[in-house]
Design a protein around this motif. Structure first.
Motif, PDB file in Angstrom:
ATOM      1  N   VAL A   1      43.726 127.914  91.415  1.00  4.69           N
ATOM      2  CA  VAL A   1      43.420 126.771  90.559  1.00  4.69           C
ATOM      3  C   VAL A   1      44.696 126.237  89.933  1.00  4.69           C
ATOM      4  O   VAL A   1      45.513 126.999  89.418  1.00  4.69           O
ATOM      5  CB  VAL A   1      42.416 127.154  89.448  1.00  4.69           C
ATOM      6  CG1 VAL A   1      42.084 125.944  88.582  1.00  4.69           C
ATOM      7  CG2 VAL A   1      41.149 127.731  90.053  1.00  4.69           C
ATOM      8  N   ILE A   2      44.876 124.920  89.989  1.00  3.77           N
ATOM      9  CA  ILE A   2      45.983 124.264  89.305  1.00  3.77           C
ATOM     10  C   ILE A   2      45.486 123.844  87.931  1.00  3.77           C
ATOM     11  O   ILE A   2      44.470 123.158  87.830  1.00  3.77           O
ATOM     12  CB  ILE A   2      46.455 123.024  90.070  1.00  3.77           C
ATOM     13  CG1 ILE A   2      46.755 123.360  91.527  1.00  3.77           C
ATOM     14  CG2 ILE A   2      47.667 122.397  89.400  1.00  3.77           C
ATOM     15  CD1 ILE A   2      46.910 122.141  92.389  1.00  3.77           C
ATOM     16  N   VAL A   3      46.179 124.243  86.893  1.00  2.95           N
ATOM     17  CA  VAL A   3      45.812 123.852  85.540  1.00  2.95           C
ATOM     18  C   VAL A   3      46.819 122.812  85.064  1.00  2.95           C
ATOM     19  O   VAL A   3      47.996 123.104  84.900  1.00  2.95           O
ATOM     20  CB  VAL A   3      45.792 125.061  84.584  1.00  2.95           C
ATOM     21  CG1 VAL A   3      45.405 124.620  83.178  1.00  2.95           C
ATOM     22  CG2 VAL A   3      44.819 126.118  85.087  1.00  2.95           C
ATOM     23  N   VAL A   4      46.328 121.592  84.845  1.00  5.66           N
ATOM     24  CA  VAL A   4      47.175 120.488  84.410  1.00  5.66           C
ATOM     25  C   VAL A   4      47.002 120.303  82.914  1.00  5.66           C
ATOM     26  O   VAL A   4      45.876 120.318  82.404  1.00  5.66           O
ATOM     27  CB  VAL A   4      46.796 119.191  85.153  1.00  5.66           C
ATOM     28  CG1 VAL A   4      47.573 118.006  84.609  1.00  5.66           C
ATOM     29  CG2 VAL A   4      47.039 119.344  86.644  1.00  5.66           C
ATOM     30  N   VAL A   5      48.122 120.118  82.211  1.00 11.74           N
ATOM     31  CA  VAL A   5      48.088 119.868  80.774  1.00 11.74           C
ATOM     32  C   VAL A   5      48.764 118.532  80.507  1.00 11.74           C
ATOM     33  O   VAL A   5      49.915 118.337  80.881  1.00 11.74           O
ATOM     34  CB  VAL A   5      48.802 120.987  79.986  1.00 11.74           C
ATOM     35  CG1 VAL A   5      48.620 120.775  78.492  1.00 11.74           C
ATOM     36  CG2 VAL A   5      48.282 122.346  80.401  1.00 11.74           C
ATOM     37  N   THR A   6      48.058 117.606  79.890  1.00 14.78           N
ATOM     38  CA  THR A   6      48.623 116.297  79.609  1.00 14.78           C
ATOM     39  C   THR A   6      49.270 116.292  78.232  1.00 14.78           C
ATOM     40  O   THR A   6      49.063 117.195  77.415  1.00 14.78           O
ATOM     41  CB  THR A   6      47.547 115.204  79.658  1.00 14.78           C
ATOM     42  OG1 THR A   6      46.682 115.338  78.514  1.00 14.78           O
ATOM     43  CG2 THR A   6      46.727 115.309  80.933  1.00 14.78           C
ATOM     44  N   SER A   7      50.037 115.238  77.957  1.00 10.25           N
ATOM     45  CA  SER A   7      50.701 115.131  76.661  1.00 10.25           C
ATOM     46  C   SER A   7      49.695 114.957  75.533  1.00 10.25           C
ATOM     47  O   SER A   7      50.003 115.205  74.367  1.00 10.25           O
ATOM     48  CB  SER A   7      51.678 113.954  76.673  1.00 10.25           C
ATOM     49  OG  SER A   7      50.991 112.742  76.965  1.00 10.25           O
ATOM     50  N   ALA A   8      48.481 114.537  75.866  1.00  9.05           N
ATOM     51  CA  ALA A   8      47.424 114.387  74.864  1.00  9.05           C
ATOM     52  C   ALA A   8      46.612 115.669  74.698  1.00  9.05           C
ATOM     53  O   ALA A   8      45.534 115.655  74.100  1.00  9.05           O
ATOM     54  CB  ALA A   8      46.500 113.240  75.260  1.00  9.05           C
ATOM     55  N   GLN A   9      47.127 116.779  75.249  1.00 10.82           N
ATOM     56  CA  GLN A   9      46.493 118.092  75.181  1.00 10.82           C
ATOM     57  C   GLN A   9      45.142 118.105  75.877  1.00 10.82           C
ATOM     58  O   GLN A   9      44.229 118.823  75.498  1.00 10.82           O
ATOM     59  CB  GLN A   9      46.362 118.571  73.737  1.00 10.82           C
ATOM     60  CG  GLN A   9      47.701 118.797  73.060  1.00 10.82           C
ATOM     61  CD  GLN A   9      47.587 119.394  71.686  1.00 10.82           C
ATOM     62  OE1 GLN A   9      46.499 119.556  71.155  1.00 10.82           O
ATOM     63  NE2 GLN A   9      48.710 119.745  71.098  1.00 10.82           N
ATOM     64  N   GLN A  10      45.016 117.319  76.933  1.00 10.88           N
ATOM     65  CA  GLN A  10      43.852 117.402  77.800  1.00 10.88           C
ATOM     66  C   GLN A  10      44.154 118.410  78.901  1.00 10.88           C
ATOM     67  O   GLN A  10      45.199 118.363  79.535  1.00 10.88           O
ATOM     68  CB  GLN A  10      43.535 116.037  78.416  1.00 10.88           C
ATOM     69  CG  GLN A  10      42.293 116.052  79.306  1.00 10.88           C
ATOM     70  CD  GLN A  10      42.046 114.740  80.012  1.00 10.88           C
ATOM     71  OE1 GLN A  10      42.963 114.170  80.592  1.00 10.88           O
ATOM     72  NE2 GLN A  10      40.820 114.248  79.955  1.00 10.88           N
ATOM     73  N   TRP A  11      43.228 119.321  79.132  1.00 10.61           N
ATOM     74  CA  TRP A  11      43.391 120.355  80.140  1.00 10.61           C
ATOM     75  C   TRP A  11      42.458 120.064  81.302  1.00 10.61           C
ATOM     76  O   TRP A  11      41.268 119.792  81.105  1.00 10.61           O
ATOM     77  CB  TRP A  11      43.069 121.736  79.551  1.00 10.61           C
ATOM     78  CG  TRP A  11      44.083 122.210  78.567  1.00 10.61           C
ATOM     79  CD1 TRP A  11      44.386 121.661  77.359  1.00 10.61           C
ATOM     80  CD2 TRP A  11      44.930 123.347  78.703  1.00 10.61           C
ATOM     81  NE1 TRP A  11      45.371 122.372  76.729  1.00 10.61           N
ATOM     82  CE2 TRP A  11      45.726 123.418  77.533  1.00 10.61           C
ATOM     83  CE3 TRP A  11      45.095 124.316  79.688  1.00 10.61           C
ATOM     84  CZ2 TRP A  11      46.664 124.417  77.335  1.00 10.61           C
ATOM     85  CZ3 TRP A  11      46.027 125.319  79.481  1.00 10.61           C
ATOM     86  CH2 TRP A  11      46.806 125.362  78.315  1.00 10.61           C
ATOM     87  N   ILE A  12      42.977 120.128  82.537  1.00 10.55           N
ATOM     88  CA  ILE A  12      42.209 119.799  83.728  1.00 10.55           C
ATOM     89  C   ILE A  12      42.410 120.903  84.758  1.00 10.55           C
ATOM     90  O   ILE A  12      43.539 121.244  85.102  1.00 10.55           O
ATOM     91  CB  ILE A  12      42.652 118.452  84.332  1.00 10.55           C
ATOM     92  CG1 ILE A  12      42.575 117.345  83.273  1.00 10.55           C
ATOM     93  CG2 ILE A  12      41.804 118.088  85.541  1.00 10.55           C
ATOM     94  CD1 ILE A  12      43.215 116.045  83.715  1.00 10.55           C
ATOM     95  N   GLY A  13      41.313 121.471  85.264  1.00  7.09           N
ATOM     96  CA  GLY A  13      41.373 122.474  86.318  1.00  7.09           C
ATOM     97  C   GLY A  13      41.070 121.843  87.662  1.00  7.09           C
ATOM     98  O   GLY A  13      40.058 121.136  87.804  1.00  7.09           O
ATOM     99  N   ILE A  14      41.953 122.080  88.656  1.00  8.52           N
ATOM    100  CA  ILE A  14      41.828 121.463  89.972  1.00  8.52           C
ATOM    101  C   ILE A  14      41.777 122.548  91.032  1.00  8.52           C
ATOM    102  O   ILE A  14      42.589 123.477  91.026  1.00  8.52           O
ATOM    103  CB  ILE A  14      43.018 120.523  90.256  1.00  8.52           C
ATOM    104  CG1 ILE A  14      43.135 119.459  89.159  1.00  8.52           C
ATOM    105  CG2 ILE A  14      42.880 119.855  91.624  1.00  8.52           C
ATOM    106  CD1 ILE A  14      44.389 118.616  89.276  1.00  8.52           C
TER     107      ILE A  14
END
Length: 438
Positions: free
Chosen positions: A126-139
């Motif tokens: 799983v790739i865990v993406v973290v945005t500058s707005a502290q949104q976390w997305i699992g891909i």
């Protein structure tokens, strides 16, 4: 005097390296020598993609190496990772993935929702993406599907996790609230659920040193280091500055090292106490007042090995362990040279001091890779040193055609070295290249 408080905690090793992404723009994809040149967006939910078999963790033996394939993208300052046969390239518009064997484009995320990617980690598949707005997305790494999203979970534990990361749980620092200290949470990469939450009470009176974590790792800074499913980080414990080692799978503190009042984290200049690195088995190297100490995961046998000048220099390779030995890097700033000590972890005895080398050229980053048998270092682009872990002998290999002006990532896998970073070319047309050497 420093005191060491420990708890026994053992665990398995994880083999993935993590790196962080800066904000940058993407204008297209081209390929050569086996890479893809498809200019169209690929659906993140493409149905006919099957997971690729994992690549064996092994690098090439010393000899004549040449590029097997290259992929060039018209972007700059990218970030990379390889897991389960896929190479991932992060950008502000999403993530592109390539077949690690052929360099062919596999899938590309859609651009929406990824406009301000701060960083990503790979845990299992799983790739865990973290945005500058502290949104976390699992891909899902096999096909690009978005598995889960969360808002406001907090930030990554530092701006530069060094070394292998956890296999299943990604640690994050929650934002501080009025009158409260920051806390650590462990996020399940597969589901996005919070596996554990550690506040001051559950950390035996300690809380993460948010100021040090914000500064990150580098010369004059502190930061946190990850290795396997261990995380070493600075903390404030009932008025004391301390260093802690956390097992992120069990949410247990393996050991706590309390510093004397003179060891500040972080000071305004070069710190007197800091973490040098964490190996994938949790073995940790720290420096306190110019005395370097290696602490095994059970915390019972701190090994003092003497002063290592500038041993937290940000371009050093991480601490490595294999066959009961540890390779501890250090930097000689006045000479501009890199050295390594080989330490016997059973006795603490110095086994060997490897020859000091001038591995850095200009602003080049010293890259390292390790396959359990060989240590690979590259500071000058295209020039590699290969050290046999058992014999501690080093061979120099030169590859003139990597097409990388400033490599930023390297990994040993499938009897090959994978390198990536800024391409050779003009400054007016920046690009990024991924190269497989064998």
């Amino acid at each position: 005097m420093s005191t060491l408080i420990h708890k026994t905690e053992r665990g398995r090793q994880a083999l993935r390296f993590a790196s962080l992404v800066a904000v940058f723009s993407m204008s297209g994809i081209t390929g050569c020598n086996g890479g893809s040149s498809d200019p169209y967006r690929i659906s993140a939910a493409k149905e006919n993609l099957q997971p690729l078999p994992s690549l064996e963790e092994s690098g090439p033996t010393a000899g004549r190496w040449s590029p097997v394939w290259r992929v060039t993208s018209k972007i700059a300052d990218a970030s990379f990772e390889l897991t389960d046969g896929l190479i991932m390239q992060g950008s502000a518009n999403g993530i592109d993935t390539y077949d690690g064997r052929t360099g062919a484009l596999r899938w590309r995320t859609a651009g929406k929702g990824f406009s301000h990617i701060r960083g990503y980690e790979v845990s299992a598949t799983v790739i865990v993406v973290v945005t500058s707005a502290q949104q976390w997305i699992g891909i899902d790494a096999s096909n690009g599907r978005i598995l889960w999203r969360h808002e406001g979970l907090g930030s990554l534990t530092t701006d530069a996790l060094r070394g292998p990361t956890t296999a299943g749980t990604v640690p994050a620092v929650t934002p501080s609230k009025a009158g409260q200290k920051p806390t650590l949470v462990g996020i399940d990469a597969r589901t996005g659920r919070i596996n554990w939450r550690l506040d001051r009470q559950s950390l035996a009176g300690c809380s993460p040193n948010a100021e040090a974590l914000r500064q990150g790792i580098g010369q004059g800074h502190q930061g946190a280091w990850a290795g396997g499913h261990y995380l070493a980080f600075p903390a404030e414990c009932t008025g004391k500055n301390s260093l802690l080692l956390l097992n992120t799978e069990t949410a247990k503190i393996a050991w706590r090292y309390d510093l004397s009042s003179g060891d500040k984290i972080p000071p305004s200049t070069f710190p007197t106490a800091y973490i040098n690195g964490v190996a994938s088995d949790g073995t940790t190297s720290i420096t306190v007042s110019e005395q370097t100490t290696i602490i095994t995961p059970d915390g019972r046998r701190p090994l003092h090995i003497g002063a290592l000048p500038a041993s937290n220099y940000s371009r050093l390779p991480p601490l490595l362990t294999a066959q009961g030995k540890a390779w501890v890097p250090y930097f000689l700033p006045r000479k501009g040279k890199i050295g390594q000590l080989v330490i016997d972890l059973r006795s603490g005895r110095l086994v060997r001091r490897l020859a000091e080398r001038s591995d850095l050229a200009g602003d080049s980053q010293l890259l390292s890779a390790f396959d359990g048998k060989r240590i690979y270092l590259q500071g000058i682009p295209g020039v590699f040193s290969v050290t046999d872990a058992e014999k501690s002998t080093t061979t120099t290999i030169t590859v003139p055609s990597t097409h990388l002006a400033n490599p930023t990532w390297m990994l040993a896998m499938a009897d090959s070295l994978y390198l990536a970073g800024n391409s050779t070319g003009t400054e007016s047309a920046p690009s990024t290249t991924i190269t497989r050497l064998k």
